[in-house]
Design a protein around this motif. Structure first.
Motif, PDB file in Angstrom:
ATOM      1  N   ASP A  89       0.855  -1.177   0.000  1.00 30.55           N
ATOM      2  CA  ASP A  89       0.000   0.000   0.000  1.00 30.55           C
ATOM      3  C   ASP A  89       0.896   1.235   0.000  1.00 30.55           C
ATOM      4  OD1 ASP A  89      -1.718   2.116   0.422  1.00 30.55           O
ATOM      5  OD2 ASP A  89      -2.547   1.348   2.304  1.00 30.55           O
ATOM      6  N   PRO A  90       1.108   1.848  -1.168  1.00 29.46           N
ATOM      7  CA  PRO A  90       1.997   3.006  -1.244  1.00 29.46           C
ATOM      8  C   PRO A  90       1.500   4.192  -0.417  1.00 29.46           C
ATOM      9  CG  PRO A  90       0.932   2.619  -3.355  1.00 29.46           C
ATOM     10  CD  PRO A  90       0.548   1.487  -2.456  1.00 29.46           C
ATOM     11  N   GLY A  91       0.235   4.205  -0.029  1.00 28.59           N
ATOM     12  CA  GLY A  91      -0.306   5.297   0.778  1.00 28.59           C
ATOM     13  C   GLY A  91      -0.084   5.108   2.271  1.00 28.59           C
ATOM     14  N   ARG A  92       0.294   3.913   2.689  1.00 28.65           N
ATOM     15  CA  ARG A  92       0.503   3.628   4.114  1.00 28.65           C
ATOM     16  C   ARG A  92       1.834   4.231   4.561  1.00 28.65           C
ATOM     17  NH1 ARG A  92       0.338  -1.800   4.110  1.00 28.65           N
ATOM     18  NH2 ARG A  92       2.581  -2.048   4.040  1.00 28.65           N
ATOM     19  N   VAL A  93       1.819   4.876   5.695  1.00 30.46           N
ATOM     20  CA  VAL A  93       3.040   5.437   6.260  1.00 30.46           C
ATOM     21  C   VAL A  93       3.572   4.433   7.287  1.00 30.46           C
ATOM     22  CG1 VAL A  93       4.043   7.317   7.599  1.00 30.46           C
ATOM     23  CG2 VAL A  93       2.254   7.799   5.904  1.00 30.46           C
ATOM     24  N   GLY A  94       4.786   3.958   7.047  1.00 31.68           N
ATOM     25  CA  GLY A  94       5.397   3.002   7.967  1.00 31.68           C
ATOM     26  C   GLY A  94       4.834   1.597   7.806  1.00 31.68           C
TER      27      GLY A  94
END
Length: 139
Positions: A89-94
Motif C-alpha cells: 500500500d503506497p499510501g501507508r506510512v510506515g
C-alpha cells in the motif's frame, strides 16, 4: 554465527554483527560478497530485529549462515504472535518492513517454536545483473 540482542541498541548491533559475519565470509572463506548483498543482509537483519524489539518482550537471537549460495538469517523472539504481512500500500506510512524483507529475499518463512517464533530468510550471495534483487528472474 549466533548472537542475542536486547533493546533498541540491539538493532544497530545486529547490523554490525551481520557486516562482521559477511566480512568473515569474504576473508576467511573466500566467497565474494558484493556491497548489494552486504546492504540487503543488513537491511533484513535490521528489519527483523526491529520487529522483535517492538513486538516481543525480552531478547531476540539472530543466527547467520551461508548455505546453498545464500545468506540464511534466522531471528527468534519470545512472542508467539505471528507477524502480520500486509498487502502493498503506497499510501501507508510506515509498517513496510516485512514487505521489504519479502521483496529482497529468496525465501521467507515463519515457524512457531515451543516458546515464541522464528523467522527465516535467505538472501542470494551472487549478484545477478539481469535478474531481480532477490535472485528471482523476472517473468
Amino acid at each position: 554465527m549466533c548472537a542475542a540482542f536486547e533493546g533498541g541498541a540491539g538493532i544497530a548491533a545486529s547490523r554490525a554483527t551481520a557486516r562482521t559475519f559477511l566480512e568473515s565470509v569474504q576473508t576467511e572463506h573466500g566467497l565474494p560478497v558484493s556491497s548489494r548483498v552486504m546492504g540487503m543482509v543488513q537491511l533484513v537483519v535490521s528489519e527483523l530485529v526491529t520487529n522483535a524489539h517492538k513486538h516481543a518482550p525480552g531478547p531476540c537471537v539472530v543466527t547467520l549462515e551461508v548455505r546453498d549460495g545464500a545468506v540464511e538469517t534466522s531471528v527468534w523472539d519470545s512472542s508467539a504472535v505471528l507477524p502480520t504481512i500486509m498487502a502493498p500500500d503506497p499510501g501507508r506510512v510506515g509498517r513496510h518492513g516485512l514487505e521489504i524483507v519479502m521483496a529482497v529475499c529468496r525465501s521467507f518463512e515463519v515457524h512457531r517454536e515451543p516458546v515464541g517464533k522464528r523467522i527465516k530468510t535467505a538472501v542470494v550471495l551472487a549478484d545477478d545483473p539481469g535478474g531481480h534483487v532477490s535472485g528471482h528472474r523476472p517473468m
